[in-house]
Motif scaffolding. Structure first.
Motif, PDB file in Angstrom:
ATOM      1  N   GLU A   7      11.244   4.116  -7.283  1.00 28.00           N
ATOM      2  CA  GLU A   7      10.379   4.308  -6.113  1.00 28.00           C
ATOM      3  C   GLU A   7       9.837   2.969  -5.613  1.00 28.00           C
ATOM      4  O   GLU A   7       9.594   2.047  -6.390  1.00 28.00           O
ATOM      5  N   LEU A   8       9.645   2.874  -4.289  1.00 29.65           N
ATOM      6  CA  LEU A   8       8.958   1.720  -3.729  1.00 29.65           C
ATOM      7  C   LEU A   8       7.605   2.198  -3.199  1.00 29.65           C
ATOM      8  O   LEU A   8       7.534   2.965  -2.249  1.00 29.65           O
ATOM      9  N   LEU A   9       6.557   1.754  -3.868  1.00 29.00           N
ATOM     10  CA  LEU A   9       5.193   2.167  -3.558  1.00 29.00           C
ATOM     11  C   LEU A   9       4.475   1.038  -2.830  1.00 29.00           C
ATOM     12  O   LEU A   9       4.344  -0.066  -3.353  1.00 29.00           O
ATOM     13  N   GLY A  10       4.011   1.307  -1.609  1.00 30.78           N
ATOM     14  CA  GLY A  10       3.260   0.321  -0.854  1.00 30.78           C
ATOM     15  C   GLY A  10       1.767   0.439  -1.140  1.00 30.78           C
ATOM     16  O   GLY A  10       1.259   1.547  -1.311  1.00 30.78           O
ATOM     17  N   VAL A  11       1.084  -0.697  -1.201  1.00 34.96           N
ATOM     18  CA  VAL A  11      -0.368  -0.718  -1.411  1.00 34.96           C
ATOM     19  C   VAL A  11      -0.980  -1.539  -0.280  1.00 34.96           C
ATOM     20  O   VAL A  11      -0.661  -2.721  -0.126  1.00 34.96           O
ATOM     21  N   ILE A  33       9.326  -0.482  -7.523  1.00 30.07           N
ATOM     22  CA  ILE A  33       8.674  -1.643  -6.920  1.00 30.07           C
ATOM     23  C   ILE A  33       7.305  -1.236  -6.385  1.00 30.07           C
ATOM     24  O   ILE A  33       7.160  -0.198  -5.741  1.00 30.07           O
ATOM     25  N   VAL A  34       6.304  -2.070  -6.674  1.00 34.37           N
ATOM     26  CA  VAL A  34       4.983  -1.947  -6.062  1.00 34.37           C
ATOM     27  C   VAL A  34       4.837  -3.113  -5.102  1.00 34.37           C
ATOM     28  O   VAL A  34       4.908  -4.274  -5.510  1.00 34.37           O
ATOM     29  N   TRP A  35       4.638  -2.819  -3.818  1.00 37.69           N
ATOM     30  CA  TRP A  35       4.604  -3.855  -2.779  1.00 37.69           C
ATOM     31  C   TRP A  35       3.208  -3.904  -2.167  1.00 37.69           C
ATOM     32  O   TRP A  35       2.784  -2.981  -1.482  1.00 37.69           O
ATOM     33  N   ILE A  36       2.485  -4.988  -2.422  1.00 35.23           N
ATOM     34  CA  ILE A  36       1.127  -5.168  -1.903  1.00 35.23           C
ATOM     35  C   ILE A  36       1.203  -5.959  -0.612  1.00 35.23           C
ATOM     36  O   ILE A  36       1.843  -7.018  -0.560  1.00 35.23           O
ATOM     37  N   THR A  37       0.539  -5.478   0.435  1.00 33.62           N
ATOM     38  CA  THR A  37       0.613  -6.183   1.707  1.00 33.62           C
ATOM     39  C   THR A  37      -0.515  -5.753   2.643  1.00 33.62           C
ATOM     40  O   THR A  37      -1.141  -4.709   2.454  1.00 33.62           O
ATOM     41  N   ILE A  46       5.305  -1.795   5.347  1.00 35.26           N
ATOM     42  CA  ILE A  46       5.216  -0.584   4.523  1.00 35.26           C
ATOM     43  C   ILE A  46       5.973   0.569   5.166  1.00 35.26           C
ATOM     44  O   ILE A  46       6.683   1.322   4.498  1.00 35.26           O
ATOM     45  N   ALA A  47       5.826   0.707   6.481  1.00 30.01           N
ATOM     46  CA  ALA A  47       6.522   1.787   7.183  1.00 30.01           C
ATOM     47  C   ALA A  47       8.034   1.648   7.059  1.00 30.01           C
ATOM     48  O   ALA A  47       8.762   2.642   7.043  1.00 30.01           O
ATOM     49  N   GLY A  48       8.501   0.392   6.961  1.00 30.31           N
ATOM     50  CA  GLY A  48       9.935   0.157   6.949  1.00 30.31           C
ATOM     51  C   GLY A  48      10.599   0.243   5.596  1.00 30.31           C
ATOM     52  O   GLY A  48      11.800   0.529   5.516  1.00 30.31           O
ATOM     53  N   ILE A  49       9.851   0.000   4.501  1.00 32.92           N
ATOM     54  CA  ILE A  49      10.519  -0.094   3.196  1.00 32.92           C
ATOM     55  C   ILE A  49       9.993   0.869   2.137  1.00 32.92           C
ATOM     56  O   ILE A  49      10.680   1.117   1.148  1.00 32.92           O
TER      57      ILE A  49
END
Length: 334
Positions: free
Chosen positions: A39-43, A213-217, A223-226
């Motif tokens: 999973e790709l989790l956006g924060v 993946i945890v993606w902080i931004t 976030i909407a794209g990935i």
């Protein structure tokens, strides 16, 4: 998100405090979430919302003192990482959980070659010989799109551009093929062209290696794209989380709504006036006993100022910590 046996990483009631001379800063307050394999989790959230501190708390990257983890569990491979010995955490960091730091210009050691810094985790975690580590390091540089990788192993960080340094950081983070990769605002310092290249690289790495993946931004567009799911943080808490499409199309928390309204939009030949969130982020001198966002929320009422809102499951895995969202959910299901 409810815990499942399939979670590769499960965080429960995490609380992190910084002990300062003048008191305490409650940086992370009862954070809970689960991360599924692949999973790709956006924060997302403003600066100071607790994003980076939360993720650094998970793998023991905060200096103690002043940081202190007051409570919680971080379950990874059947082990609570908060109880792990320092030697065990060193084996996990870089080996099974990779971390890409925020600034590619300062994250690499300027006095060692890129090849040395790539080979170090390979020799330490995988026990490769010097020659084998060098060969694998060249393969990693090629994997992240660095041209002439074998020659570039002998170069120092200052001989790489910002975008190439960030690619090197990703190569180091994935060197041991970790199960989880945490990326802390890895494209913030890069121009939009390089940012697009890094995002495409992440998609390819995720597809090829199958890591979570945890993606902080700060960038909601990224976030909407990935991302598959998104966590929205404010005041050291998760105020909303759920599938990206649901949260962005139907945000339940006023803070999430305010964040989405700050995204600039262009209609026709004239752009709309850029919207902002009035007020300042809270000073976390104590554990919150009410909604942290209420001083800035136009929809706040007395209950928001006197009670701590629990996270309410709205639909599927979409939840929000807001009394208004709870009332709306009750009305919709009546």
């Amino acid at each position: 998100m409810p815990a499942t046996n399939a979670s590769v990483l499960s965080v429960k009631d995490l609380k992190t405090v910084f002990r300062m001379r003048g008191g305490e800063v409650h940086a992370v307050n009862s954070v809970s979430f689960d991360l599924a394999p692949g999973e790709l989790l956006g924060v997302v959230g403003e600066s100071g919302s607790g994003k980076s501190v939360t993720m650094m708390s998970l793998i023991g990257l905060l200096p103690s003192p002043p940081a202190e983890i007051r409570s919680g569990r971080v379950e990874f491979e059947g082990r609570n990482l908060l109880e792990a010995e320092p030697a065990e955490m060193r084996r996990i960091r870089g080996g099974k959980i990779g971390f890409v730091f925020q600034d590619p210009m300062t994250s690499l050691n300027p006095v060692f070659t890129v090849g040395f810094q790539l080979a170090e985790p390979l020799r330490r975690h995988l026990g490769l010989s010097r020659a084998a580590a060098k060969n694998r390091a060249a393969e990693l540089l090629e994997l992240v799109g660095i041209p002439d990788p074998r020659r570039r192993l002998s170069n120092f960080p200052h001989q790489f551009s910002g975008g190439m340094r960030q690619r090197v950081m990703f190569a180091i983070a994935i060197a041991c093929e970790p199960k989880v990769l945490i990326a802390d605002e890895p494209t913030t310092a890069l121009d939009v062209t390089i940012q697009a290249q890094i995002l495409e690289l992440v998609r390819e790495l995720r597809k090829g290696l199958g890591m979570a993946i945890v993606w902080i931004t700060h960038d909601l567009g990224v976030i909407a794209g990935i991302s598959d799911r998104v966590i929205v943080m404010y005041g050291g808490q998760i105020v909303e989380q759920g599938p990206v499409a649901e949260v962005f199309s139907d945000p339940a928390h006023p803070y999430t709504q305010a964040l989405l309204e700050t995204v600039p939009a262009v209609r026709g030949r004239r752009s709309e006036k850029l919207r902002t969130i009035k007020g300042q982020a809270p000073v976390l001198e104590s554990s919150p006993s009410s909604c942290s966002f209420h001083p800035r929320c136009a929809l706040a009422f007395n209950r928001c100022r006197g009670e701590f809102p629990p996270r309410i499951l709205l639909e599927g895995s979409h939840d929000a910590a807001c009394f208004l969202a709870a009332e709306a959910n009750i009305a919709a299901n009546a």
